[in-house]
Design an enzyme around this catalytic site. Structure first.
Site, PDB file in Angstrom:
ATOM      1  N   CYS A 123       0.836  -1.205   0.000  1.00 49.60           N
ATOM      2  CA  CYS A 123       0.000   0.000   0.000  1.00 49.60           C
ATOM      3  C   CYS A 123       0.867   1.250   0.000  1.00 49.60           C
ATOM      4  CB  CYS A 123      -0.920  -0.014   1.220  1.00 49.60           C
ATOM      5  SG  CYS A 123      -1.898   1.490   1.398  1.00 49.60           S
ATOM      6  N   CYS A 158      -0.263   4.089   2.295  1.00 50.04           N
ATOM      7  CA  CYS A 158       0.026   3.832   3.713  1.00 50.04           C
ATOM      8  C   CYS A 158       1.508   4.049   4.019  1.00 50.04           C
ATOM      9  CB  CYS A 158      -0.318   2.400   4.104  1.00 50.04           C
ATOM     10  SG  CYS A 158      -1.869   1.791   3.465  1.00 50.04           S
ATOM     11  N   ASP A 159       2.374   3.559   3.168  1.00 48.08           N
ATOM     12  CA  ASP A 159       3.791   3.444   3.532  1.00 48.08           C
ATOM     13  C   ASP A 159       4.751   4.309   2.707  1.00 48.08           C
ATOM     14  OD1 ASP A 159       3.064   1.546   5.423  1.00 48.08           O
ATOM     15  OD2 ASP A 159       3.161  -0.084   3.976  1.00 48.08           O
TER      16      ASP A 159
END
Ligand code: NDP
Length: 322
Positions: free
Chosen positions: A135, A138-139
């Site tokens: 993701c 997200c990261d």
């Protein structure tokens, strides 16, 4: 064999399921929550979560899920561990069997999520949260100014490459063929981004360096020439698709062509009394906060249904995918 009846049963314990549990718990509905093998959902595979509101310094994914679970439990949610072995949506109350134990429920909130596909190298899962991610939203932030790679040639890979190109020094897209599956508009956008590079007809055969517990590079194999090479990078994003966890629902409920549950006006499915929340019905946003949001919506929708608000079924005849 005992049979237990509930007014609300929630299947899944990611952010969607646990938020639905919190809201239905606080509404005095004593929900039963079925916690399967992938308990806690995809955040259990993450390290620091920095984009869930309310945590200025971030929070570890597993800690966030444990707090959500404890919060739901505090308001009367009860958890049962095990996989749902059968589900019967043809009559109300619905019938749910967890392992060998049968339950019945007036409403059902499906929050079984979707699982990211992995490369089947083994090492990719071992380095998950340590340089390997599924993701970018997200990261990506953890790789600011660094060189990263993306595996895949679909819309997700393009979208994530474009997102990462704004944060990272370079983004190398590695695809197993020489043509992309992604829509033309996404391809064009990615191809016109100067710091996105391309490696075609290539598979990742190893990720270095599991002994260091971090990603330092990829071992690549050209699928035409068989040539092996290395690409030094700090992070790799696997974007080869997701599989919605809907196997048990096939033929019982309307699913889209990729197997995701179709929802109408909120979280209603085409079966009255059955609601769906989180990634199992969302292949676009796929964030913890959006999953939690739809979990809240499903709880409110279920509560309204139980208090007699009609569950409007879609006007277009729904045909369950088989
Ligand atoms: P897709 O299934 O569309 O694409 C997956 C990609 O990964 C393909 O290029 C595939 O290669 C590659 N792949 C699959 N398995 C492997 C493997 N084992 N090793 C290496 N490569 C592999 O998934 P997406 O997540 O990209 O998209 C899912 C759906 O969501 C699509 O319908 C997409 O259009 C939609 N979507 C739309 C977006 C938007 O409109 N903004 C954004 C994101 C997704 P190959 O091509 O060779 O099969």
């Amino acid at each position: 064999m005992s049979s237990q009846h509930r007014s609300v049963t929630i299947i899944g314990t990611g952010p969607a399921g646990l938020t639905a549990a919190l809201y239905t718990g606080r509404a005095n509905l004593s929900p039963l929550v079925v916690e399967g093998i992938e308990k806690g959902g995809q955040l259990m595979l993450t390290t620091t979560v920095e984009n869930y509101p309310g945590f200025r310094d971030g929070i570890m994914g597993p800690d966030l899920m444990e707090d959500m679970r404890n919060q739901a439990e505090r308001f009367g949610a009860t958890f049962v561990q095990g996989d749902v072995s059968s589900l019967d949506l043809t009559q109300r109350p619905f019938r749910i069997t967890v392992g060998k134990t049968p339950y019945t429920s007036d409403t059902l909130i499906l929050a079984t999520g979707a699982s990211a596909k992995w490369l089947d190298l083994g090492v990719d899962k071992q380095l998950s949260g340590r340089g390997v991610s599924t993701c970018a939203t997200c990261d990506g932030f953890f790789f600011k100014g660094l060189d990263v790679a993306i595996i895949g040639g679909g819309d997700t890979a393009m979208e994530e490459a474009i997102y990462l190109s704004k944060l990272c020094s370079t983004v190398t897209v590695i695809h197993r063929r020489d043509t992309l599956r992604a829509s033309k508009v996404m391809q064009d956008k990615a191809k016109s981004t100067p710091n996105i590079k391309w490696i075609w007809n290539t598979a990742v055969v190893d990720i270095k360096d599991v002994t260091k517990g971090e990603v330092t590079g990829l071992v690549l194999k050209n699928l035409e020439s068989g040539e092996i090479g290395e690409l030094p990078i700090a992070g790799v994003f696997i974007a080869i698709g997701h599989i919605p966890n809907t196997t048990l629902l096939t033929g019982q409920l309307t699913l889209d062509e990729n197997g995701y549950i179709v929802t109408y006006g909120g979280t209603r499915t085409n079966v009255p009394g059955v609601f769906a929340a989180g990634d199992v019905q969302d292949h676009v946003y796929r964030q913890a906060v959006t999953a939690a949001g739809t979990g809240c919506m499903a709880a409110i929708d279920a509560e309204r249904f139980l208090s007699g608000v009609p569950h409007e079924t879609p006007t277009v005849a729904a045909t369950a995918q088989v």
